[in-house]
Design a protein around this motif. Structure first.
Motif, PDB file in Angstrom:
ATOM      1  N   LEU A  29       0.866  -1.171   0.000  1.00 40.83           N
ATOM      2  CA  LEU A  29       0.000   0.000   0.000  1.00 40.83           C
ATOM      3  C   LEU A  29       0.907   1.225   0.000  1.00 40.83           C
ATOM      4  O   LEU A  29       1.713   1.384   0.896  1.00 40.83           O
ATOM      5  CB  LEU A  29      -0.878  -0.034   1.258  1.00 40.83           C
ATOM      6  CG  LEU A  29      -1.930   1.034   1.411  1.00 40.83           C
ATOM      7  CD1 LEU A  29      -3.130   0.435   2.132  1.00 40.83           C
ATOM      8  CD2 LEU A  29      -1.429   2.224   2.175  1.00 40.83           C
ATOM      9  N   VAL A  30       0.797   2.056  -1.035  1.00 42.37           N
ATOM     10  CA  VAL A  30       1.569   3.292  -1.065  1.00 42.37           C
ATOM     11  C   VAL A  30       0.796   4.339  -0.287  1.00 42.37           C
ATOM     12  O   VAL A  30      -0.409   4.518  -0.484  1.00 42.37           O
ATOM     13  CB  VAL A  30       1.829   3.771  -2.511  1.00 42.37           C
ATOM     14  CG1 VAL A  30       2.332   5.208  -2.530  1.00 42.37           C
ATOM     15  CG2 VAL A  30       2.826   2.857  -3.196  1.00 42.37           C
ATOM     16  N   LEU A  31       1.488   5.012   0.594  1.00 43.24           N
ATOM     17  CA  LEU A  31       0.932   6.123   1.362  1.00 43.24           C
ATOM     18  C   LEU A  31       1.895   7.284   1.159  1.00 43.24           C
ATOM     19  O   LEU A  31       2.974   7.309   1.735  1.00 43.24           O
ATOM     20  CB  LEU A  31       0.820   5.744   2.836  1.00 43.24           C
ATOM     21  CG  LEU A  31       0.064   6.690   3.749  1.00 43.24           C
ATOM     22  CD1 LEU A  31      -1.377   6.861   3.280  1.00 43.24           C
ATOM     23  CD2 LEU A  31       0.078   6.177   5.173  1.00 43.24           C
ATOM     24  N   SER A  32       1.506   8.207   0.281  1.00 48.98           N
ATOM     25  CA  SER A  32       2.439   9.237  -0.144  1.00 48.98           C
ATOM     26  C   SER A  32       1.761  10.586  -0.275  1.00 48.98           C
ATOM     27  O   SER A  32       0.551  10.667  -0.517  1.00 48.98           O
ATOM     28  CB  SER A  32       3.036   8.835  -1.499  1.00 48.98           C
ATOM     29  OG  SER A  32       3.982   9.782  -1.931  1.00 48.98           O
ATOM     30  N   SER A  33       2.543  11.630  -0.119  1.00 43.60           N
ATOM     31  CA  SER A  33       2.020  12.978  -0.343  1.00 43.60           C
ATOM     32  C   SER A  33       1.942  13.272  -1.837  1.00 43.60           C
ATOM     33  O   SER A  33       1.236  14.182  -2.253  1.00 43.60           O
ATOM     34  CB  SER A  33       2.907  14.018   0.348  1.00 43.60           C
ATOM     35  OG  SER A  33       4.234  13.888  -0.101  1.00 43.60           O
ATOM     36  N   GLN A  82      -3.246   8.898  -0.780  1.00 45.73           N
ATOM     37  CA  GLN A  82      -2.594  10.147  -0.386  1.00 45.73           C
ATOM     38  C   GLN A  82      -2.529  10.190   1.135  1.00 45.73           C
ATOM     39  O   GLN A  82      -3.484   9.817   1.825  1.00 45.73           O
ATOM     40  CB  GLN A  82      -3.372  11.352  -0.906  1.00 45.73           C
ATOM     41  CG  GLN A  82      -2.675  12.656  -0.628  1.00 45.73           C
ATOM     42  CD  GLN A  82      -3.379  13.838  -1.283  1.00 45.73           C
ATOM     43  OE1 GLN A  82      -4.493  13.719  -1.754  1.00 45.73           O
ATOM     44  NE2 GLN A  82      -2.715  14.970  -1.302  1.00 45.73           N
ATOM     45  N   LYS A  83      -1.384  10.655   1.664  1.00 42.03           N
ATOM     46  CA  LYS A  83      -1.240  10.758   3.113  1.00 42.03           C
ATOM     47  C   LYS A  83      -2.282  11.723   3.661  1.00 42.03           C
ATOM     48  O   LYS A  83      -2.432  12.830   3.146  1.00 42.03           O
ATOM     49  CB  LYS A  83       0.146  11.298   3.487  1.00 42.03           C
ATOM     50  CG  LYS A  83       1.252  10.313   3.378  1.00 42.03           C
ATOM     51  CD  LYS A  83       2.566  10.938   3.809  1.00 42.03           C
ATOM     52  CE  LYS A  83       3.698   9.968   3.588  1.00 42.03           C
ATOM     53  NZ  LYS A  83       5.005  10.573   3.872  1.00 42.03           N
ATOM     54  N   PRO A  84      -2.976  11.312   4.704  1.00 43.53           N
ATOM     55  CA  PRO A  84      -3.927  12.228   5.340  1.00 43.53           C
ATOM     56  C   PRO A  84      -3.199  13.421   5.945  1.00 43.53           C
ATOM     57  O   PRO A  84      -2.088  13.291   6.461  1.00 43.53           O
ATOM     58  CB  PRO A  84      -4.571  11.376   6.437  1.00 43.53           C
ATOM     59  CG  PRO A  84      -4.270   9.965   6.079  1.00 43.53           C
ATOM     60  CD  PRO A  84      -2.985   9.991   5.322  1.00 43.53           C
ATOM     61  N   GLU A  85      -3.831  14.576   5.878  1.00 42.13           N
ATOM     62  CA  GLU A  85      -3.219  15.780   6.441  1.00 42.13           C
ATOM     63  C   GLU A  85      -3.557  15.959   7.914  1.00 42.13           C
ATOM     64  O   GLU A  85      -2.823  16.613   8.639  1.00 42.13           O
ATOM     65  CB  GLU A  85      -3.675  17.005   5.644  1.00 42.13           C
ATOM     66  CG  GLU A  85      -3.144  16.993   4.229  1.00 42.13           C
ATOM     67  CD  GLU A  85      -3.547  18.223   3.450  1.00 42.13           C
ATOM     68  OE1 GLU A  85      -3.965  19.224   4.066  1.00 42.13           O
ATOM     69  OE2 GLU A  85      -3.440  18.190   2.217  1.00 42.13           O
ATOM     70  N   ARG A  86      -4.662  15.371   8.362  1.00 40.24           N
ATOM     71  CA  ARG A  86      -5.085  15.527   9.756  1.00 40.24           C
ATOM     72  C   ARG A  86      -4.969  14.182  10.474  1.00 40.24           C
ATOM     73  O   ARG A  86      -5.190  13.130   9.885  1.00 40.24           O
ATOM     74  CB  ARG A  86      -6.529  16.028   9.824  1.00 40.24           C
ATOM     75  CG  ARG A  86      -6.735  17.404   9.229  1.00 40.24           C
ATOM     76  CD  ARG A  86      -8.193  17.881   9.235  1.00 40.24           C
ATOM     77  NE  ARG A  86      -9.164  16.804   9.173  1.00 40.24           N
ATOM     78  CZ  ARG A  86     -10.119  16.592  10.110  1.00 40.24           C
ATOM     79  NH1 ARG A  86     -10.233  17.380  11.139  1.00 40.24           N
ATOM     80  NH2 ARG A  86     -10.970  15.598   9.972  1.00 40.24           N
ATOM     81  N   ASP A  93      -6.953  12.899  12.704  1.00 35.95           N
ATOM     82  CA  ASP A  93      -8.238  12.194  12.715  1.00 35.95           C
ATOM     83  C   ASP A  93      -8.449  11.398  11.426  1.00 35.95           C
ATOM     84  O   ASP A  93      -9.000  10.297  11.452  1.00 35.95           O
ATOM     85  CB  ASP A  93      -9.401  13.173  12.910  1.00 35.95           C
ATOM     86  CG  ASP A  93      -9.468  13.717  14.332  1.00 35.95           C
ATOM     87  OD1 ASP A  93      -8.806  13.147  15.225  1.00 35.95           O
ATOM     88  OD2 ASP A  93     -10.186  14.710  14.544  1.00 35.95           O
ATOM     89  N   ASP A  94      -7.991  11.958  10.306  1.00 38.40           N
ATOM     90  CA  ASP A  94      -8.098  11.242   9.033  1.00 38.40           C
ATOM     91  C   ASP A  94      -7.161  10.034   9.008  1.00 38.40           C
ATOM     92  O   ASP A  94      -7.486   8.998   8.427  1.00 38.40           O
ATOM     93  CB  ASP A  94      -7.804  12.175   7.862  1.00 38.40           C
ATOM     94  CG  ASP A  94      -8.855  13.264   7.710  1.00 38.40           C
ATOM     95  OD1 ASP A  94     -10.011  13.060   8.138  1.00 38.40           O
ATOM     96  OD2 ASP A  94      -8.509  14.336   7.170  1.00 38.40           O
ATOM     97  N   LEU A  95      -6.009  10.168   9.644  1.00 36.71           N
ATOM     98  CA  LEU A  95      -5.080   9.043   9.741  1.00 36.71           C
ATOM     99  C   LEU A  95      -5.685   7.938  10.612  1.00 36.71           C
ATOM    100  O   LEU A  95      -5.566   6.757  10.289  1.00 36.71           O
ATOM    101  CB  LEU A  95      -3.736   9.499  10.297  1.00 36.71           C
ATOM    102  CG  LEU A  95      -2.634   8.435  10.386  1.00 36.71           C
ATOM    103  CD1 LEU A  95      -2.341   7.813   9.032  1.00 36.71           C
ATOM    104  CD2 LEU A  95      -1.366   9.029  10.980  1.00 36.71           C
ATOM    105  N   LEU A  96      -6.344   8.307  11.692  1.00 34.01           N
ATOM    106  CA  LEU A  96      -7.021   7.307  12.529  1.00 34.01           C
ATOM    107  C   LEU A  96      -8.113   6.583  11.750  1.00 34.01           C
ATOM    108  O   LEU A  96      -8.283   5.367  11.876  1.00 34.01           O
ATOM    109  CB  LEU A  96      -7.615   7.961  13.783  1.00 34.01           C
ATOM    110  CG  LEU A  96      -6.614   8.357  14.865  1.00 34.01           C
ATOM    111  CD1 LEU A  96      -7.334   9.083  16.000  1.00 34.01           C
ATOM    112  CD2 LEU A  96      -5.856   7.148  15.395  1.00 34.01           C
ATOM    113  N   ALA A  97      -8.860   7.328  10.940  1.00 39.69           N
ATOM    114  CA  ALA A  97      -9.890   6.712  10.101  1.00 39.69           C
ATOM    115  C   ALA A  97      -9.249   5.743   9.104  1.00 39.69           C
ATOM    116  O   ALA A  97      -9.774   4.645   8.868  1.00 39.69           O
ATOM    117  CB  ALA A  97     -10.694   7.791   9.376  1.00 39.69           C
ATOM    118  N   LEU A  98      -8.103   6.143   8.555  1.00 38.62           N
ATOM    119  CA  LEU A  98      -7.378   5.260   7.642  1.00 38.62           C
ATOM    120  C   LEU A  98      -6.928   3.989   8.362  1.00 38.62           C
ATOM    121  O   LEU A  98      -7.004   2.890   7.810  1.00 38.62           O
ATOM    122  CB  LEU A  98      -6.172   5.989   7.047  1.00 38.62           C
ATOM    123  CG  LEU A  98      -5.277   5.151   6.144  1.00 38.62           C
ATOM    124  CD1 LEU A  98      -6.009   4.728   4.882  1.00 38.62           C
ATOM    125  CD2 LEU A  98      -4.014   5.918   5.794  1.00 38.62           C
TER     126      LEU A  98
END
Length: 144
Positions: free
Chosen positions: A92-96, A116-120, A122-127
């Protein structure tokens, strides 16, 4: 195997991104996280596990595209051109970077997903929740 028993290899050179990923994984109670900070380190990590089989390969690789030595695309190409079982590990690529040429090349090389890397946070937690649910619980993994 439960999601708590899975191992994820994170290939990320940015210290802040690594720390956030580690914190989100811990908070989400997702398996074991192994971390390397360069593409060469990722390839060495995987090569060492293939020598005697004592250390199993990770169940999932989370790969950044922008690494200081070899690019994420080069790591992906080396991985997907390797013999079985190495080439079967889901990546899984997680990149800006969302540059279309990079995304297309990653899929051409066999990436399983490009996000795309989450900016927040909370979005990373959802991911992380999505990662646990789909990638670590629902996905049927290939044999090793």
């Amino acid at each position: 195997m439960s999601s708590a028993e899975r191992t994820i290899l994170l290939v990320e050179d940015d210290p802040a991104a690594r720390r956030l990923f580690e914190e989100a994984m811990s908070e989400s109670q997702i398996g074991t996280l192994d971390v390397v900070t360069t593409g060469n380190a990722a390839l060495m990590y995987l090569d060492e596990r293939g020598i005697d089989g004592a250390d199993p390969y990770p169940d999932l690789i989370v790969l950044d595209m922008h690494l200081p030595d070899v690019s994420g695309l080069e790591v992906l190409e080396a991985l997907k051109s390797s013999p079985t079982p190495l080439k079967r590990i889901p990546v899984l690529v997680l990149s800006s970077s969302t540059e279309q040429a990079t995304v297309d090349r990653a899929y051409d090389l066999g990436v399983n997903a490009y996000l795309q890397k989450p900016e927040r946070y909370d979005d990373l937690l959802a991911l992380m929740d999505e990662l646990r649910t789909f990638w670590l619980r629902r996905l049927v993994f290939p044999s090793r």
